[in-house]
Write a protein that holds these residues in place. Structure first.
Motif, PDB file in Angstrom:
ATOM      1  N   TYR A  91       0.846  -1.194   0.000  1.00 33.64           N
ATOM      2  CA  TYR A  91       0.000   0.000   0.000  1.00 33.64           C
ATOM      3  C   TYR A  91       0.880   1.241   0.000  1.00 33.64           C
ATOM      4  N   ILE A  92       0.492   2.234  -0.752  1.00 34.57           N
ATOM      5  CA  ILE A  92       1.170   3.527  -0.640  1.00 34.57           C
ATOM      6  C   ILE A  92       0.116   4.563  -0.271  1.00 34.57           C
ATOM      7  N   LEU A  93       0.288   5.177   0.886  1.00 29.35           N
ATOM      8  CA  LEU A  93      -0.634   6.201   1.361  1.00 29.35           C
ATOM      9  C   LEU A  93      -0.022   7.561   1.061  1.00 29.35           C
ATOM     10  N   TYR A  94      -0.706   8.355   0.259  1.00 30.64           N
ATOM     11  CA  TYR A  94      -0.088   9.572  -0.269  1.00 30.64           C
ATOM     12  C   TYR A  94      -1.072  10.722  -0.259  1.00 30.64           C
ATOM     13  N   ARG A  95      -0.560  11.914  -0.514  1.00 28.73           N
ATOM     14  CA  ARG A  95      -1.441  13.092  -0.602  1.00 28.73           C
ATOM     15  C   ARG A  95      -1.624  13.535  -2.057  1.00 28.73           C
ATOM     16  N   ASP A  96      -0.511  13.689  -2.784  1.00 34.58           N
ATOM     17  CA  ASP A  96      -0.557  13.873  -4.233  1.00 34.58           C
ATOM     18  C   ASP A  96       0.571  13.006  -4.755  1.00 34.58           C
ATOM     19  N   MET A  97       0.332  12.234  -5.789  1.00 34.79           N
ATOM     20  CA  MET A  97       1.402  11.395  -6.313  1.00 34.79           C
ATOM     21  C   MET A  97       2.252  12.241  -7.250  1.00 34.79           C
ATOM     22  N   ARG A  98       3.507  12.482  -6.834  1.00 32.29           N
ATOM     23  CA  ARG A  98       4.338  13.431  -7.583  1.00 32.29           C
ATOM     24  C   ARG A  98       5.453  12.728  -8.351  1.00 32.29           C
ATOM     25  N   THR A  99       5.067  11.759  -9.145  1.00 38.33           N
ATOM     26  CA  THR A  99       6.036  11.076 -10.007  1.00 38.33           C
ATOM     27  C   THR A  99       6.126  11.875 -11.304  1.00 38.33           C
ATOM     28  N   TYR A 100       6.854  12.997 -11.223  1.00 39.36           N
ATOM     29  CA  TYR A 100       6.879  13.944 -12.331  1.00 39.36           C
ATOM     30  C   TYR A 100       7.732  13.446 -13.499  1.00 39.36           C
ATOM     31  N   GLY A 101       7.450  14.003 -14.665  1.00 40.29           N
ATOM     32  CA  GLY A 101       8.224  13.674 -15.872  1.00 40.29           C
ATOM     33  C   GLY A 101       8.068  12.209 -16.234  1.00 40.29           C
ATOM     34  N   ALA A 102       9.185  11.598 -16.622  1.00 44.34           N
ATOM     35  CA  ALA A 102       9.154  10.204 -17.071  1.00 44.34           C
ATOM     36  C   ALA A 102       8.879   9.244 -15.909  1.00 44.34           C
ATOM     37  N   ARG A 103       8.984   9.737 -14.661  1.00 42.71           N
ATOM     38  CA  ARG A 103       8.734   8.882 -13.500  1.00 42.71           C
ATOM     39  C   ARG A 103       7.298   8.383 -13.444  1.00 42.71           C
ATOM     40  N   GLU A 104       6.420   9.077 -14.177  1.00 36.81           N
ATOM     41  CA  GLU A 104       5.025   8.679 -14.230  1.00 36.81           C
ATOM     42  C   GLU A 104       4.899   7.210 -14.654  1.00 36.81           C
TER      43      GLU A 104
END
Lengths: 67, 1022
Positions: B790-803
């Motif tokens: 599980y990943i508990l997050y607020r905003d998923m910030r996998t920016y750029g190619a990390r998406e």
């Protein structure tokens, strides 16, 4: 006294911002009263109170420092 | 960083492809470091996309105002050759010695003759949609790309020119006063010899036509974010008035739709995140609200708010809480146009599951970044590999190296990125080039020579005044002949002249001849602004043997004829006043010698992590001797704990190799177990006292790079430190590596994001944690596919190619649960079937109700925090920001410099960032440092403060008020303290002079008596 008072203004403008802004006004052809006389300084912090006094003594009706 | 040194002789020139901000930065760094640069741009002027932007985040600086000086500098640098309207045809040879073929397309206007008067555009009858204004307004077929274009030369757009279409017209040719139109120009081919190539072609903004449900191109008030930039811009199609295209009325409600063309695998869009759109949408909403007199309503529809950069989160918070921008988490499917009003109706489901419908007057599509087919073709011709998304392929360890040796890349061409990161990479690419070509440094660059200076100090002033018509720019408003005649009778004036264009090449000869013939010792030019033209005229009088500082410009164009167009008499009177003021000042000006400060060519790098090592290696490869100081007993820093880069490469092997290279490099002296105790001196001559394993030592160096890193927060939350099943960052991996049985037994693992980040006490995003947790989750899923993650997050910030990692994680079954800042997960240690577990209670964002998850381990992504930077900041007199990270000279365009010369910043000490960005920033810092070290001395602008030692009372007000650490008290035997200027650091602002209560400080070139003379001359009633 003439009918309309047109104050002659001395302006000290910082080279990096306000003077650049005045140039941009020119490039954009913004029209403004012609009675302003500009002195460029490398920073508005250069302006000494005595320069303001000197301006008023020399016949300017107002002085503005912009930076 | 593992650049091979070419064994045979290399060529000391570099071709930079692309004249946007990245290309210009690379070109300037290289030209300043001893390499000749060909700057190849395919359009008619440099400037790129940044020139089109209105303001820039997060400082709201005017984009053009901060860009323009760099463009001018690039345009007139002796060692940069601008090649506009050019494209690369082929690249042959190998790293160190390439042969490039470049095709130059015709401009149809002679660069030498064009005086940029604009008559051709005025007379041209053919209107064309202006692509610079994003097709919102017209330009002519004879045009200049934008008013501040560099080079400021007009061009004829042959695709639209009437003469090229049907053989008639030639109006431009007929009216051009300079005879500059050349319809018979043909394409030309140039062959260039260069040692390396830097690709900086930038990006193309995504075309949203493919989304048929958005109606772009069909509904007049659905526009792109680039169009919105032009609407906001004062030089844009609506002159900065915020009105909508359909009826030019001011909108009351505007919506922004995020991720148009990004994070979307359908519609011919892109799976990656474009990385910049969240921030620019917030900026556009904030600026739009500033433009609008009455309460404009702005709403941003988004999926994850990705404000991950330095000061971005604060900007987001301010927009939300102070400016009142609405943020609605919802992806809009379609836009409906009301045909009567051209208003737009959006239907959406908000976070509470409520369906709403809202009417907006305007909708802005936040379009992403992509690589155009032209850029892909160019890449193919040059022979560099592109990734699946079309971006240049790079490794996280060599972020600016392409697949072809000797060809480097920077800016958005290697992945979506913002301006500061592009500028950082631009400097990094120049550093990589410089390391490859260091043996040829200075071999192709020129240094200008001048005649000896006349000694004019004892002579009476003899002033020459040159009044410019500037074509019709001045002459059509100001009565130039009358200004000239007036100037003739002013005190000290010995010569007057009027010119059609005082700045043209032939007039420079006229000025030089007049100086000699009439023994002029001071010159006034009454023309345009000193900000662009002073250096040109200073150069001219220097060539005639006069000191550069015996010159003054009277700005009778930008600040007179252009702004008083309807009042020619008053404008003429003002021109006379301005000339009188300039003459009064110039008569009192003194020759000033350029200051040269001796330079120690060694460098100091503080911090032995990957950033510090990268910077040290690059400078050492460039041939400079470097001291690398590390507090700990081993090199490697944070990277020692990282397993994989975001591109999946093995970090431990890379770090090991790097440590070995550093420790064995002949030009690097590694000082481990070493602390900095004190720093004195200034650029060129620093002296740093260190304590090396108990032994004090003094290091002399010319520049310093601070790469002291950061730390991760040990939280007092979520049972951390109380329950050994709660870990943070890499501790969980380490736990499983030590005892694989633990992973074997585990049934479920959770990650909690933003622990200590994005909180009131730490209102910034730690940037790397989302990617790190997603990567760790993927790794766990690979090792044990049936593990619940599980990943508990607020905003998923996998920016750029990390998406792509985020997408993979979802595909692998990692469960993502979003929580709100005020509804944090609750944690409890429980027993389940006799086994110890951790129970997390969190409100699920889809169900809208609390759920309970039992896991075996919980890993916390805690905030990255700076520690102990205050001391270092004090040593080097450099600032920290509110969060305790070092604050660079300019957040946009000087991302590795400090306002204090000769000191640079790289890595986590600047702000949290992933490995590849740290490496790029370190190489950038090395490039900036090299531009100082490459010269045998430091040349400083001599407009500096001057302290009268007899008047000074040593009060120290000047030292306290100087923002640059450029004036300090020193002890004078028997007299206490006296102030002295450190010329190398002084910027000439004059704050000290104004602060001095005894008037003991004066400013060179802006002396009290010189300013007062101008004041008195300006005030004298006629």
């Amino acid at each position: 006294m003439s009918q309309t008072f047109e104050p002659k203004i001395l302006a000290f403008l910082c080279n990096w911002c306000a003077y650049a802004g005045a140039d941009l006004a020119g490039v954009s052809r913004f029209q403004y009263p012609s009675t302003i006389r500009v002195i460029r300084t490398m920073c508005s912090g250069r302006v000494d109170p005595s320069h303001v006094v000197e301006g008023l003594k020399s016949g300017f009706d107002g002085v503005f420092v912009f930076g | 960083m593992n650049e091979k040194k070419a064994s045979q002789p290399v060529t000391g020139a570099v071709m930079v492809v692309g004249g946007g901000i990245a290309g210009v930065q690379s070109a300037l760094d290289l030209a300043e470091s001893g390499y000749f640069v060909y700057l190849v741009e395919n359009s008619s002027a440099i400037g790129g996309v940044m020139a089109q932007l209105d303001k820039t985040f997060p400082t709201n600086d005017c984009s053009m105002c901060i860009l323009s000086p760099k463009l001018v500098e690039g345009g007139r640098h002796l060692n940069v050759q601008l090649m506009t309207l050019c494209e690369v045809e082929s690249l042959e040879g190998e790293a160190g010695n390439f042969t490039v073929t470049v095709k130059e397309n015709p401009r149809y206007i002679s660069m030498d003759k064009c005086i940029a008067c604009g008559v051709c555009a005025e007379k041209c009858p053919k209107k064309v949609e202006d692509s610079f204004d994003e097709r919102l307004g017209p330009r002519k077929a004879a045009y200049v790309k934008y008013p501040q274009a560099v080079p400021l030369k007009y061009a004829i757009d042959a695709d639209n020119c009437i003469y090229f279409k049907n053989g008639k017209c030639r109006a431009c040719e007929k009216f051009c006063p300079a005879d500059a139109v050349e319809f018979d120009q043909k394409p030309q081919t140039h062959t260039l010899q260069v040692g390396s190539v830097i690709l900086a072609p930038g990006f193309k903004a995504f075309s949203p036509e493919v989304y048929d449900t958005y109606g772009f191109g069909k509904y007049p008030n659905v526009i792109t974010s680039m169009q919105f930039e032009r609407i906001l811009s004062a030089s844009g199609p609506y002159e900065g008035h915020l009105v909508r295209p359909s009826d030019k009325t001011e909108p009351k409600k505007i919506a922004w739709l995020q991720c148009v063309g990004s994070r979307d695998i359908h519609h011919g869009a892109h799976g990656y995140c474009s990385g910049v759109c969240c921030m620019y949408a917030i900026k556009e909403a904030v600026i739009a609200k500033e433009h609008s007199k009455e309460g404009l309503d702005t709403a941003i529809f988004f999926m994850d708010m990705r404000t991950y950069g330095k000061d971005f989160e604060r900007y987001y918070n301010r927009a939300k809480e102070e400016t009142g921008v609405r943020f609605i988490r919802s992806r809009i499917h379609s836009i409906v146009n009301d045909p009567h009003t051209d208003d737009l109706i959006l239907e959406y489901v908000d976070e509470s599951g409520q369906i709403s419908s809202e009417v907006f007057n305007m909708v802005v599509l936040s379009i992403g970044l992509e690589i155009s087919d032209e850029m892909k073709n160019m890449a193919e011709k040059i022979g560099v590999k592109l990734d699946l998304d079309g971006f240049a392929e790079t490794s996280a360890f060599q972020p600016v190296s392409t697949s072809r040796d000797g060809v480097y890349v920077c800016g958005a061409f290697s992945g979506p990125k913002d301006i500061p990161y592009s500028v950082m990479e631009a400097s990094a690419a120049s550093a990589a080039s410089a390391a490859l070509l260091s043996t040829a440094r200075g071999s192709l660059t020129q240094e200008k020579t001048y005649p000896a200076e006349e000694d004019v100090e004892k002579e009476e002033p003899r002033v020459g005044v040159f009044v410019c018509h500037c074509g019709i720019n001045i002459g059509s408003v100001v009565d130039v002949p009358s200004v000239k005649d007036y100037a003739r009778n002013l005190p000290n004036v010995a010569f007057v002249e009027e010119n059609l264009f005082t700045c043209s090449q032939d007039t420079q000869q006229v000025i030089r001849d007049a100086i000699r013939e009439h023994r002029l010792n001071r010159v006034v030019v009454a023309a345009c602004t000193p900000r662009t033209h002073e250096p040109l005229f200073q150069e001219t009088i220097r060539e005639a043997g006069l000191n550069r500082y015996l010159f003054e410009l009277a700005n009778i164009r930008d600040q007179d004829s252009w702004v008083h167009q309807a009042e020619p008499e008053k404008a003429t009177a003002k021109a006379k006043d301005l000339v009188r003021m300039a003459v009064a000042k110039v008569a009192l000006l003194e020759p000033i010698e350029r200051l040269r400060v001796d330079l120690n060519q060694d460098g100091l790098v503080i911090g032995g992590g990957v950033a510090g090592m990268s910077a040290a290696l690059n400078l050492a490869d460039q041939g400079f001797k470097i001291y690398l100081v590390e507090e700990k007993s081993e090199l490697g820093g944070h990277a020692l704990k990282v397993q994989k880069s975001c591109k999946g490469e093995e970090v431990p092997a890379f770090v090991k190799g790097m440590v070995e290279r550093v420790e064995n490099h002949a030009n690097i002296e590694v000082l481990k177990g070493t602390r900095v105790n004190d720093v004195s001196g200034f650029v060129g001559q620093f002296k740093t006292s260190v304590q090396s394993n108990g032994t004090p030592r003094e290091l002399d160096h010319g520049v310093a790079i601070i790469a002291t890193g950061a730390h991760s927060l040990k939280p007092d939350l979520y049972l951390y430190g109380q329950n050994d099943r709660v870990t943070r960052w890499h501790e969980l991996e380490e736990k499983f590596d030590e005892d694989p049985g633990k992973l074997e037994e585990a049934e479920a693992v959770a990650f909690i994001q933003c622990v200590g980040s994005r909180e009131p006490e730490r209102p910034y995003c730690s940037k790397i944690c989302c990617t790190a947790s997603v990567q760790q989750a993927l790794e766990l899923k690979t090792r044990k596919p049936d593990l619940d993650v599980y990943i508990l997050y607020r905003d998923m910030r996998t920016y750029g190619a990390r998406e792509d990692l985020y997408k993979k994680a979802r595909e692998q079954g990692v469960l993502f649960i979003r929580f709100a800042q005020d509804e944090k997960p609750q944690l409890e240690a429980v027993k389940e079937g006799g086994r110890e577990k951790l129970q997390i209670t969190v409100k699920d964002h889809i169900l809208g109700r609390p759920i309970k998850i039992n896991v075996d381990y919980l890993n916390l992504a805690t905030a990255l925090i700076p520690r102990g930077q205050e001391e270092m900041a004090k040593f080097f007199k450099v600032p920290l920001n509110n969060d305790g990270f070092f604050l660079e000279a300019h957040m946009k365009l000087r991302p590795v410099d400090f306002a204090t010369d000769g000191v640079f910043i790289a890595g986590l000490a600047h702000y949290p960032k992933p490995l590849e960005e740290s490496i790029a920033q370190a190489q950038a810092a090395a490039a900036r440092a090299a531009s100082v070290l490459a010269k045998p001395y430091v040349e400083v602008e001599p407009v500096v403060s001057l302290v009268d030692q007899d008047l000074c009372i040593g009060c120290g007000l000047c030292e306290a008020s100087c923002p640059f650490g450029a004036i300090r008290l020193h002890k004078v035997t028997g007299r206490g303290y006296r102030a002295e200027t450190i010329a190398a650091s002084c910027k000439g602002c004059g704050v000290c002079a104004a602060a001095c209560p005894k008037k003991a400080i004066d400013m060179m070139h802006f002396r009290d008596r010189q300013i007062c003379a101008a004041i008195r001359a300006g005030g004298a009633r006629q």
